[in-house]
Design an enzyme around this catalytic site. Structure first.
Site, PDB file in Angstrom:
ATOM      1  N   ASP A  12      51.770  40.439  37.619  1.00 46.77           N
ATOM      2  CA  ASP A  12      50.994  41.459  36.375  1.00 46.77           C
ATOM      3  C   ASP A  12      52.275  42.415  36.312  1.00 46.77           C
ATOM      4  OD1 ASP A  12      48.804  40.229  36.927  1.00 46.77           O
ATOM      5  OD2 ASP A  12      47.392  41.817  37.232  1.00 46.77           O
ATOM      6  N   ASP A 131      38.612  35.742  30.832  1.00 46.20           N
ATOM      7  CA  ASP A 131      38.115  36.523  32.018  1.00 46.20           C
ATOM      8  C   ASP A 131      36.530  36.555  31.990  1.00 46.20           C
ATOM      9  OD1 ASP A 131      40.679  37.317  32.325  1.00 46.20           O
ATOM     10  OD2 ASP A 131      40.695  39.108  31.422  1.00 46.20           O
TER      11      ASP A 131
END
Lengths: 256, 211
Positions: A12, A131
């Site tokens: 990330d 997601d």
């Protein structure tokens, strides 16, 4: 012999630095992305995923620079996702040195974006990042899973399994299936969700969310994952890529 | 360090990520230029024809810059060419995608068709079986390489498969070709880590020997 199960660390990236938090909040700094990419390459990572969580457009220039520097030094495939909203965004990332681009929220708002990208660049560049979580609070979907946005904070009511199938119709080349329920728990992948998505698509599926021990990876492959992804357990050295591969091999799966 | 290496042109016709191919070739000692200038491509010691995406779209881009003619001329004149992924596929007679056949450059005989497999694209690191005398795969015969494709040339019978490296995904397909001055890989050597770099180094050595 068959194609090897891919083991993929996910980084990330916020404003040029690698961060990873539990359930996407409470971020912790885990280093320089180019350095980490080189380290993972040396440890046997089969691919890398950069998830750009940079909020401001000014800082996004930093992301292009990180992609550029990584592609110049690391000769394994690189997927970049996060904040990709247009065909032009994809073009810029590919030119910077990305091999594949992950699309998430923007495709939920406008699914045609997927076919536009696939038509222009081919389906092999296009990863649909999903997601998903089990439905809560009175929401119902046919599969019992729904797509979320904003790092899992907002439900959409869209059936996650149907969305994966729709993505394939629209020309995606791969699905990155991230369980928002399992993410950060280190209790193992959401196997039922992987199995449900595998049943409706023929593109490769990357299982993500929940890996905490080497023993967690083989069950994800057993229910149909073609690749397995993890983030913080690799960054903080809880698990090594080599150990994950040894475990997969011991369970009869081919690895590189 | 690259000053003494052979000149290599990576042809830019608007297809995908060329940065990795450029950097990987430089890493193994080539003097690399990425360009759509066909005069440079004609004169270079070696030419790399990259390609990702659809066969027809790549072929259109290749034709627009005149790379199809340059590849044919180079093959005729005995100057090395390396095709990568769709850059390999377009060297065949033609390719069929979504029911439509598109003519290729035609310097390799055969056609490119969709793979028959449960999971497509064929994406990831797979094994290959090179011919015993392969120059490209010297030292990396037993390594895996990174593939991402749904189409490929069907492998010939082993008896007449001179120069073909074979792999399998659902069925057998051509993973690489070494035919005279033509080299081609269905996989991405520039994305295949140390093994891919070694293969590119082998090709650059072939180019240097002929220059």
């Amino acid at each position: 012999m068959a194609v090897a199960v891919r083991v993929i660390p996910c980084l990330d990236v916020d404003a040029g630095r690698v961060v990873k938090g539990i359930n996407f909040t409470a971020l912790r700094d885990a280093g320089d992305p180019v350095e980490l990419a080189r380290t993972y390459d040396a440890e046997g990572a089969d691919e890398l995923v950069f998830l750009d969580i940079t909020a401001s457009s000014a800082s996004r220039e930093t992301t292009y620079d990180v992609v550029r520097r990584t592609a110049e030094q690391v000769f394994i495939p690189l997927t970049v996702g996060g904040g990709v909203r247009s065909v032009d965004d994809v073009d810029r990332l590919l030119r910077a040195g990305a091999d594949k681009v992950g699309v998430n929220t923007a495709a939920i708002a406008r699914p045609e974006l997927l076919s536009e990208i696939a038509t222009r660049f081919g389906n092999q560049v296009l990863v649909l990042s999903v997601d998903a979580r089990r439905v809560t609070d009175g929401t119902t979907t046919a599969s019992g899973y729904e797509v979320t946005t904003h790092g899992g904070r907002q439900g959409t009511g869209i059936d996650a399994v149907e969305w994966a199938a729709r993505g394939q119709e629209l020309g995606i080349g791969e699905i990155l299936l991230n369980s928002m329920d399992a993410d950060g728990t280190q209790n193992g992948f959401d196997l039922a969700m992987i199995e449900a998505v595998r049943a409706v698509v023929s593109v490769p599926v990357i299982a993500s969310g929940g890996a905490g021990q080497v023993e967690h990876f083989s069950p994800a492959v057993a229910v149909g994952a073609d690749a397995v992804l993890a983030a913080s357990v690799f960054h903080f050295g809880t698990l090594r890529i080599g150990a994950v591969k040894e475990s997969l091999r011991a369970n009869g799966y081919e690895v590189r | 360090m690259t000053a003494g290496g052979p000149s290599v042109v990576v042809i830019d016709y608007g297809s995908g990520n060329l940065r990795s191919a450029e950097r990987a070739l430089a890493e193994v000692g080539a003097n690399v230029v990425v360009t759509s200038d066909m005069a440079a491509a004609r004169d270079a010691d070696g030419v790399v024809l990259p390609g990702v995406g659809a066969f027809a779209a790549c072929m259109a881009g290749i034709h627009d810059v005149g790379a199809d003619d340059v590849v044919r001329q180079r093959v005729e004149a005995g100057h090395p060419v390396l095709g990568i992924c769709v850059g390999m596929q377009v060297m065949y007679d033609g390719g069929r995608e979504h029911g439509i056949r598109t003519p290729g450059i035609g310097v390799l005989s055969g056609n490119v068709v969709q793979l028959e497999a449960d999971v497509l694209p064929h994406m990831g690191w797979d094994t290959v079986v090179p011919p015993p005398d392969s120059a490209l795969f010297a030292g990396v015969e037993d390594e895996r390489f990174y593939f991402v494709h749904s189409y490929a040339a069907r492998a010939h019978d082993p008896s007449d498969a001179a120069g073909e490296t074979v792999s399998e995904h659902g069925s057998r397909f051509v993973a690489a070709v070494e035919s005279g001055v033509i080299s081609a890989t269905q996989f991405h050597p520039e994305k295949s880590g140390a093994a891919g770099l070694r293969l590119l180094k082998n090709w650059v050595a072939v180019v240097a020997a002929r220059s």
